[in-house]
Each structure stands twice: as structure tokens, then as C-alpha cells.
Enzyme design. Sequence first.
Site, short mmCIF file in Angstrom:
data_model
loop_
_atom_site.label_atom_id
_atom_site.label_comp_id
_atom_site.label_asym_id
_atom_site.label_seq_id
_atom_site.Cartn_x
_atom_site.Cartn_y
_atom_site.Cartn_z
N THR A 95 0.85 -1.20 0.00
CA THR A 95 0.00 0.00 0.00
C THR A 95 0.88 1.25 0.00
O THR A 95 1.93 1.26 0.63
CB THR A 95 -0.90 -0.01 1.26
N SER A 140 2.14 5.12 -2.22
CA SER A 140 2.45 5.64 -3.56
C SER A 140 3.57 4.86 -4.24
O SER A 140 3.57 4.72 -5.47
CB SER A 140 2.81 7.12 -3.45
N THR A 141 4.53 4.34 -3.48
CA THR A 141 5.63 3.59 -4.09
C THR A 141 5.13 2.21 -4.53
O THR A 141 5.40 1.77 -5.65
CB THR A 141 6.81 3.45 -3.10
N ASP A 157 6.39 -4.03 -0.95
CA ASP A 157 5.70 -2.98 -0.22
C ASP A 157 6.65 -1.81 0.03
O ASP A 157 7.88 -1.97 -0.03
CB ASP A 157 5.18 -3.55 1.12
N GLY A 158 6.08 -0.67 0.33
CA GLY A 158 6.88 0.52 0.64
C GLY A 158 7.18 0.60 2.13
O GLY A 158 6.89 -0.31 2.90
N ASP A 196 8.00 3.88 5.41
CA ASP A 196 8.20 5.30 5.74
C ASP A 196 9.64 5.58 6.12
O ASP A 196 10.18 6.64 5.82
CB ASP A 196 7.25 5.71 6.87
N GLY A 208 2.30 4.83 7.33
CA GLY A 208 1.94 6.17 6.89
C GLY A 208 0.56 6.16 6.22
O GLY A 208 -0.20 7.12 6.31
N GLU A 242 -0.31 -5.18 6.37
CA GLU A 242 1.00 -5.23 5.71
C GLU A 242 1.96 -6.15 6.49
O GLU A 242 2.75 -6.88 5.88
CB GLU A 242 1.60 -3.83 5.59
N LYS A 289 13.93 7.87 2.36
CA LYS A 289 13.39 7.05 3.46
C LYS A 289 14.48 6.39 4.30
O LYS A 289 14.18 5.77 5.32
CB LYS A 289 12.48 5.95 2.89
C1 5RP Z 1 1.19 2.19 4.28
C2 5RP Z 1 2.66 2.13 4.32
C3 5RP Z 1 3.39 2.66 3.14
O1 5RP Z 1 4.12 1.63 2.59
C4 5RP Z 1 4.30 3.77 3.59
O2 5RP Z 1 3.52 4.76 4.24
C5 5RP Z 1 5.07 4.39 2.43
O3 5RP Z 1 4.17 5.05 1.59
P1 5RP Z 1 4.67 5.85 0.32
O4 5RP Z 1 5.25 4.86 -0.62
O5 5RP Z 1 3.43 6.53 -0.21
O6 5RP Z 1 5.69 6.86 0.80
O7 5RP Z 1 3.26 1.67 5.25
O8 5RP Z 1 0.63 1.76 5.50
#
Ligand code: 5RP
Length: 226
Positions: free
Chosen positions: A31, A33-34, A87-88, A90, A102, A109, A127
Amino acid sequence: MNTKFIELSKKSAALKAVEYLKNGMIVGLGTGSTAEYAVREIARMIGNNALNIIGVPTSRRTEKLARELEIPILKIESVKRIDIDIDGADYVDGKFNLIKGGGGAHTMEKIVAKMSDLFIVIVDYTKLVDSLDSCIVPIEVNREKVKFVSRELKKINGIPRLRKNFITDSGNFILDTKFNNINPKELEHRINDIDGVVENGIFSERKPDIVIVGRGNNVEVLNRST
Ligand code: 5RP
């Protein structure tokens, strides 16, 4: 900070991660943007008959996106294991500890990451941190227990802040909590021991196997075992 450069960095990391996928795999769809860049690339490849996978979304947001992009998906309840989770995050420290949440999806996740044989985290270079000290830890909390949990977090030197206008996929609240000093392993357990806490965003037990860091068009692949 140059937003376009950061977006390019996220995309580069995501495209590199998708290279690890093989036909027939069950894939955790992260989840944020990345992760969205990875989901879109997976959909593009499926559309071109270049890839054949089944996705397991980590949030309603990602589930909706996957459906729109016509990626075949299964709910977490229907799978026993996952081959690769992308997954991404923060924050990522030098020891592969993460803070996630975030987007408020860290509970699912973490479950998906734990069920995965290979956990790949994709981030842009901003990050990376030396230490998680002072980073905000998102904590999913049962709605009825928010006041109690806030008091308990203050007792362990946390400064909790209720995330405004936000409810998680499970109908809970998020307390974004600042701690000046973070011992990831100790704090992850300590927070989860508080009655009313569903899950916190520290990933110190299920660390990523691979972190892919994007910087413009370039990527650096960090392997935990090396
Ligand atoms: C969602 C997360 C996201 O992976 C994290 O917030 C990074 O998000 P983004 O890629 O938009 O910076 O943990 O719960």
C-alpha cells in the site's frame, strides 16, 4: 525537495522489484504511492501476457486499484503462504528495521510480510535513516481504548497524536506516536503489549529480505544476508 525526482526514484525501485516475480507466484501487493508503481507495472505486464501472478492486497485501497487494473486477486484468508511481498516503507534504518503505516495499513502489511517467503521493500532514497529515533510510529488502536492507550504510551515516553479524519480498514483509529529513543525490537513488543493496541508500524521481527532504494533512474539493491 524535487518532487519529480522523488517520484522517479519510487518508480525505479518499484520496477526493479517487479523483476523478481515469476509466473504462477502469489504476490503481496503493498500500500502507498511507491507500492502503487509496482502494482501498475504488474498490471501492465499481465495485460501484455508477460506475467501471470495472483495478488494479495494489503489494504482496501490496493484491492480497489488491483480490481480496476484487472489483476487477479485473492483475499488473505484464502492463501496459506505468499511467494513475494512488495511494499513501501516510511523509514528504513541501517539494520533493515522499518517503520510503516503512513497509509494506516501496517496491520495487514505486517501479516502479509510475515506470510511471505521473500519480503521486498521499495523506497526512494529519502526514506533511509541512520536510526529510527524520533521517527513517528503509527499505532492502530481499538476505538474504545484510545484514551487508555494514549495514557499508557505516555508512560513509556511516547507523545501520541490521534490521526485526524482517519479510520483503518478494520474500523480502528491511529495514534501517530513520537518516541525520542527507539529500540525497535523492544518497542515493537512493548507497544503491542498494551491492551487496546491492534498493531504498530515497527517491523523489527519481520525485516525485509531485500530493500531496493531508488535515486532517480538508479537503484541500489540491499540484501539483508550480505
Ligand atoms: C502504508 C505504508 C506505506 O508503505 C508507507 O507509508 C510508504 O508510503 P509511500 O510509498 O506513499 O511513501 O506503510 O501503510
